[in-house]
Design a protein around this motif. Structure first.
Motif, PDB file in Angstrom:
ATOM      1  N   UNK A 266       0.831  -1.202   0.000  1.00 50.31           N
ATOM      2  CA  UNK A 266       0.000   0.000   0.000  1.00 50.31           C
ATOM      3  C   UNK A 266       0.868   1.255   0.000  1.00 50.31           C
ATOM      4  N   UNK A 267       1.967   1.221   0.759  1.00 47.97           N
ATOM      5  CA  UNK A 267       2.889   2.355   0.773  1.00 47.97           C
ATOM      6  C   UNK A 267       3.577   2.516  -0.579  1.00 47.97           C
ATOM      7  N   UNK A 268       4.046   1.401  -1.133  1.00 50.52           N
ATOM      8  CA  UNK A 268       4.732   1.450  -2.423  1.00 50.52           C
ATOM      9  C   UNK A 268       3.822   1.989  -3.518  1.00 50.52           C
ATOM     10  N   UNK A 269       2.532   1.740  -3.383  1.00 48.67           N
ATOM     11  CA  UNK A 269       1.575   2.170  -4.404  1.00 48.67           C
ATOM     12  C   UNK A 269       1.460   3.686  -4.492  1.00 48.67           C
ATOM     13  N   UNK A 270       1.769   4.380  -3.409  1.00 47.41           N
ATOM     14  CA  UNK A 270       1.611   5.844  -3.397  1.00 47.41           C
ATOM     15  C   UNK A 270       2.928   6.580  -3.201  1.00 47.41           C
TER      16      UNK A 270
ATOM     17  N   UNK B 222       3.967 -13.102  -4.039  1.00 47.58           N
ATOM     18  CA  UNK B 222       4.600 -12.109  -4.914  1.00 47.58           C
ATOM     19  C   UNK B 222       3.589 -11.544  -5.902  1.00 47.58           C
ATOM     20  N   UNK B 223       2.840 -12.415  -6.545  1.00 46.02           N
ATOM     21  CA  UNK B 223       1.857 -11.966  -7.533  1.00 46.02           C
ATOM     22  C   UNK B 223       0.833 -11.019  -6.906  1.00 46.02           C
ATOM     23  N   UNK B 224       0.370 -11.363  -5.716  1.00 44.76           N
ATOM     24  CA  UNK B 224      -0.635 -10.542  -5.045  1.00 44.76           C
ATOM     25  C   UNK B 224      -0.102  -9.150  -4.742  1.00 44.76           C
ATOM     26  N   UNK B 225       1.095  -9.093  -4.170  1.00 43.41           N
ATOM     27  CA  UNK B 225       1.684  -7.802  -3.800  1.00 43.41           C
ATOM     28  C   UNK B 225       2.031  -6.978  -5.035  1.00 43.41           C
ATOM     29  N   UNK B 226       2.564  -7.631  -6.061  1.00 43.33           N
ATOM     30  CA  UNK B 226       2.903  -6.911  -7.291  1.00 43.33           C
ATOM     31  C   UNK B 226       1.657  -6.333  -7.954  1.00 43.33           C
ATOM     32  N   UNK B 227       0.572  -7.083  -7.917  1.00 40.88           N
ATOM     33  CA  UNK B 227      -0.679  -6.600  -8.514  1.00 40.88           C
ATOM     34  C   UNK B 227      -1.182  -5.356  -7.798  1.00 40.88           C
ATOM     35  N   UNK B 228      -1.083  -5.336  -6.471  1.00 41.93           N
ATOM     36  CA  UNK B 228      -1.510  -4.173  -5.697  1.00 41.93           C
ATOM     37  C   UNK B 228      -0.710  -2.932  -6.078  1.00 41.93           C
ATOM     38  N   UNK B 229       0.590  -3.102  -6.228  1.00 40.26           N
ATOM     39  CA  UNK B 229       1.452  -1.964  -6.556  1.00 40.26           C
ATOM     40  C   UNK B 229       1.197  -1.485  -7.973  1.00 40.26           C
ATOM     41  N   UNK B 230       1.117  -2.424  -8.916  1.00 42.34           N
ATOM     42  CA  UNK B 230       0.973  -2.045 -10.322  1.00 42.34           C
ATOM     43  C   UNK B 230      -0.387  -1.420 -10.626  1.00 42.34           C
ATOM     44  N   UNK B 231      -1.380  -1.707  -9.800  1.00 42.64           N
ATOM     45  CA  UNK B 231      -2.682  -1.074 -10.009  1.00 42.64           C
ATOM     46  C   UNK B 231      -2.581   0.439  -9.851  1.00 42.64           C
ATOM     47  N   UNK B 232      -1.672   0.889  -9.000  1.00 39.86           N
ATOM     48  CA  UNK B 232      -1.508   2.325  -8.746  1.00 39.86           C
ATOM     49  C   UNK B 232      -0.320   2.907  -9.493  1.00 39.86           C
ATOM     50  N   UNK B 233       0.731   2.107  -9.690  1.00 42.70           N
ATOM     51  CA  UNK B 233       1.943   2.592 -10.374  1.00 42.70           C
ATOM     52  C   UNK B 233       2.309   1.594 -11.481  1.00 42.70           C
ATOM     53  N   UNK B 234       1.613   1.650 -12.605  1.00 42.54           N
ATOM     54  CA  UNK B 234       1.768   0.627 -13.646  1.00 42.54           C
ATOM     55  C   UNK B 234       3.183   0.472 -14.181  1.00 42.54           C
ATOM     56  N   UNK B 235       3.935   1.556 -14.276  1.00 42.76           N
ATOM     57  CA  UNK B 235       5.259   1.466 -14.878  1.00 42.76           C
ATOM     58  C   UNK B 235       6.388   1.229 -13.898  1.00 42.76           C
ATOM     59  N   UNK B 236       6.073   1.081 -12.622  1.00 39.77           N
ATOM     60  CA  UNK B 236       7.123   0.949 -11.608  1.00 39.77           C
ATOM     61  C   UNK B 236       7.816  -0.409 -11.723  1.00 39.77           C
ATOM     62  N   UNK B 237       9.152  -0.445 -11.858  1.00 39.09           N
ATOM     63  CA  UNK B 237       9.856  -1.728 -11.862  1.00 39.09           C
ATOM     64  C   UNK B 237       9.679  -2.454 -10.521  1.00 39.09           C
TER      65      UNK B 237
END
Length: 221
Positions: A117-121, A150-165
């Protein structure tokens, strides 16, 4: 600034490797396919860390491979490093960005949904999820998240920051790298897979080849 290339993120860790060998190991890794180097040190004094970071930075001269410092923004700034990697108990991403400015690379460890959640913003340049698998390189009280985690956490982040490595860390080697790349990782962070081998350069080159092949296969699928 351009997003960092996190395909092969090599961690030179003074608590797992000989401190005096870190510059040479960093150089070997950079010359053979590592795309990012992190200096991690939980035992040294601040002055020792700055001296070691400067030595690693000097060894990387001409390779175009960025050097990041684990946890310590003060050390990164003093040594002229390219960035820092922080976790939940370190300086907040917002404070790190305010102090470091817009050009310094800032990476964030993600271990659970709260971190995601933090990484997303957050104003960060990449996230690294883990530990994905068990590892001998670090005492970790957290249970490995595994591929599904991993998939779950990555999906949460990419929903908010699609281009983030988004990278993956812990227990990753030539055998497991294709699986985590197929699961969506843009790269892997390693210690043992390249530095606890007979030939660091050859191990780095082999792992980079495995990663590139896995990324190509994922792109084609």
């Amino acid at each position: 600034m351009a997003m960092p290339d996190i395909r092969l993120y090599a961690l030179v860790d003074a608590d797992n490797l000989r401190p005096d060998a870190l510059p040479q190991l960093a150089r070997q890794a950079a010359e053979n396919g590592a795309t990012l180097i992190q200096y991690r040190d939980k035992s040294a004094s601040t002055r020792q860390m700055v001296d070691r970071a400067r030595a690693i930075r000097a060894a990387l001269a001409g390779t175009q491979v960025p050097l990041l410092i684990n946890d310590r923004l003060d050390v990164a700034l003093a040594a002229g490093a390219d960035g820092i990697h922080i976790g939940r108990e370190d300086l907040s991403p917002a404070d790190a960005r305010r102090i470091a400015g817009p050009d310094m690379i800032i990476g964030l460890t993600v271990k659970n949904q709260s971190d995601a959640d933090l990484a997303a913003v957050a104003d960060i340049d990449y996230a690294c999820i883990g530990g994905v698998f068990a590892t001998i390189s670090k005492q970790n009280p957290d249970i490995p998240v595994g591929i599904d985690g991993f998939k779950t956490l990555a999906t949460l982040i990419r929903a908010a920051q699609p281009g983030l490595p988004i990278g993956a860390i812990a227990g990753i080697d030539e055998a497991t790298a294709p699986t985590i790349i197929a699961a969506g990782a843009d790269g892997v962070a390693v210690i043992s897979a390249i530095f606890r081998t007979e030939d660091c350069g050859q191990a780095t080159a082999r792992l980079r080849s495995v990663i590139d092949t896995a990324l190509d296969e994922r792109q084609r699928s």
